[in-house]
Design a protein around this motif. Structure first.
Motif, PDB file in Angstrom:
ATOM      1  N   UNK A   1       0.817  -1.216   0.000  1.00 41.77           N
ATOM      2  CA  UNK A   1       0.000   0.000   0.000  1.00 41.77           C
ATOM      3  C   UNK A   1       0.848   1.263   0.000  1.00 41.77           C
ATOM      4  N   UNK A   2       2.002   1.236   0.618  1.00 45.77           N
ATOM      5  CA  UNK A   2       2.841   2.431   0.698  1.00 45.77           C
ATOM      6  C   UNK A   2       3.946   2.414  -0.360  1.00 45.77           C
ATOM      7  N   UNK A   3       3.903   1.419  -1.228  1.00 48.72           N
ATOM      8  CA  UNK A   3       4.900   1.300  -2.304  1.00 48.72           C
ATOM      9  C   UNK A   3       6.340   1.310  -1.789  1.00 48.72           C
ATOM     10  N   UNK A   4       6.535   0.620  -0.650  1.00 45.87           N
ATOM     11  CA  UNK A   4       7.875   0.532  -0.075  1.00 45.87           C
ATOM     12  C   UNK A   4       8.683  -0.630  -0.654  1.00 45.87           C
ATOM     13  N   UNK A   5       7.988  -1.546  -1.309  1.00 43.88           N
ATOM     14  CA  UNK A   5       8.652  -2.748  -1.812  1.00 43.88           C
ATOM     15  C   UNK A   5       9.084  -2.513  -3.260  1.00 43.88           C
ATOM     16  N   UNK A   6      10.325  -2.870  -3.554  1.00 44.62           N
ATOM     17  CA  UNK A   6      10.870  -2.640  -4.879  1.00 44.62           C
ATOM     18  C   UNK A   6      11.482  -3.929  -5.423  1.00 44.62           C
ATOM     19  N   UNK A   7      11.809  -3.891  -6.710  1.00 50.46           N
ATOM     20  CA  UNK A   7      12.507  -5.012  -7.323  1.00 50.46           C
ATOM     21  C   UNK A   7      13.838  -5.239  -6.597  1.00 50.46           C
ATOM     22  N   UNK A   8      14.165  -6.500  -6.347  1.00 52.30           N
ATOM     23  CA  UNK A   8      15.367  -6.845  -5.598  1.00 52.30           C
ATOM     24  C   UNK A   8      15.097  -7.165  -4.143  1.00 52.30           C
ATOM     25  N   UNK A   9      13.872  -6.899  -3.670  1.00 51.44           N
ATOM     26  CA  UNK A   9      13.509  -7.209  -2.288  1.00 51.44           C
ATOM     27  C   UNK A   9      13.627  -8.709  -2.022  1.00 51.44           C
ATOM     28  N   UNK A  10      14.116  -9.045  -0.850  1.00 50.34           N
ATOM     29  CA  UNK A  10      14.244 -10.448  -0.470  1.00 50.34           C
ATOM     30  C   UNK A  10      12.902 -10.985   0.041  1.00 50.34           C
ATOM     31  N   UNK A  11      12.555 -12.188  -0.426  1.00 53.37           N
ATOM     32  CA  UNK A  11      11.371 -12.892   0.058  1.00 53.37           C
ATOM     33  C   UNK A  11      11.838 -14.090   0.880  1.00 53.37           C
ATOM     34  N   UNK A  12      11.332 -14.172   2.112  1.00 57.06           N
ATOM     35  CA  UNK A  12      11.702 -15.268   3.008  1.00 57.06           C
ATOM     36  C   UNK A  12      10.434 -16.010   3.436  1.00 57.06           C
ATOM     37  N   UNK A  13      10.628 -17.189   4.017  1.00 58.78           N
ATOM     38  CA  UNK A  13       9.474 -17.935   4.547  1.00 58.78           C
ATOM     39  C   UNK A  13       8.893 -17.176   5.739  1.00 58.78           C
TER      40      UNK A  13
END
Length: 285
Positions: free
Chosen positions: A219-231
């Motif tokens: 919602x705040x557009x804080x996530x960008x390409x390259x962000x790490x996704x973890x379990x």
């Protein structure tokens, strides 16, 4: 009346040669025995035997040169064979060194991964077979229940999550990786801890070496390409905080509430050889 002529008797050439040889030998013998220096016999011997001796010496020198050349050729061939053997041995040694270096690099990578998750007890295992195709979507490892491995235990390698154990035997276990079509994982972003669902997809792996995710709130557009996704902590089978991969593409969904996209896995699913199995299962309260 015809008068018959008596046939002339001629000596065969071989006998003529034999007689001449005997004469030469006799002259030589007499010359050396009587030491007739400067005499007619010595002169005759000089005319007869000097050319013969020169011829014999020339023939002997020719044979000697040929023998030396043949010996030199044999020596060169032997040295060549020895050099070929040395080259073959060095080639084998270099291949062995490269293989050992590759295995050493893999072990170092696993050691670093082990340090990354120090709170979990683990056991190392080697991949022994896989299903058809280019990717390690499901595969077998050489450790099983005899080594403490159970169904639903997490498997890691490289820089993060490989998958989960789905079947176990006494000395083997079957693993389904996160890229398999049947895989669904509850993930979260590392910086904002927003949840998403990660789905395995062999088609997108074949096309772009990525898997998919969806349902991510941004919602705040804080996530960008390259962000790490973890379990995530709400995953029912996967332990919390294991790296899945990095966001490759990110798009807002039509509902304008969530985002979806693709993830580049943290593990090389084309070249799996050794893995670590975490000997601890997710506990559901």
């Amino acid at each position: 009346m015809k008068i018959k002529r008596k046939p002339k008797h001629t000596m065969p050439s071989r006998y003529v040669l034999l007689v001449l040889t005997c004469i030469c030998v006799a002259v030589l013998f007499v010359s050396f025995t009587l030491n007739l220096s400067g005499g007619p016999l010595n002169t005759v011997a000089g005319y007869v035997f000097t050319p013969m001796q020169k011829g014999i010496n020339a023939v002997g020198s020719w044979f000697s040169d040929k023998a030396d050349n043949l010996k030199s050729m044999r020596d060169v061939m032997k040295e060549n064979e020895e050099l070929k053997a040395q080259v073959d041995q060095l080639t084998n040694d270099l291949s062995t060194i490269k293989l050992e270096q590759y295995e050493l690099d893999n072990l170092r990578e696993l050691l670093e991964l082990d340090k990354k998750y120090p709170s979990y007890q683990k056991v190392g295992a080697r991949v022994i077979s896989k299903d058809g195709g280019n990717w390690f979507s499901t595969f077998l490892i050489d450790k099983g229940s005899n080594d403490g491995i159970e169904k639903d235990m997490n498997v890691i390698a490289g820089s993060g999550l490989v998958g989960i154990v789905i079947d176990v035997g006494p000395n083997f276990a079957k693993v389904r990786s996160i890229i398999d079509d049947a895989t669904n994982i509850s993930g979260s972003t590392l910086t904002t801890t927003d949840y998403c669902v990660v789905n395995g997809n062999l088609q997108t792996m074949n096309e772009n070496q990525v898997i998919e995710f969806g349902g991510l709130k941004n919602s705040e557009n804080n996530i960008e390409v390259g962000e790490q996704i973890v379990t995530s902590n709400i995953s029912d089978k996967y332990l919390q905080g294991i790296l899945i991969g990095y966001i490759q593409t990110l798009e807002r969904d039509s509902n304008n509430l969530t985002c979806s996209g693709t993830i580049t896995p943290a593990v090389d699913f084309q070249h799996l050889e050794e893995v670590l199995v975490i000997l601890e299962k997710k506990k559901i309260d």
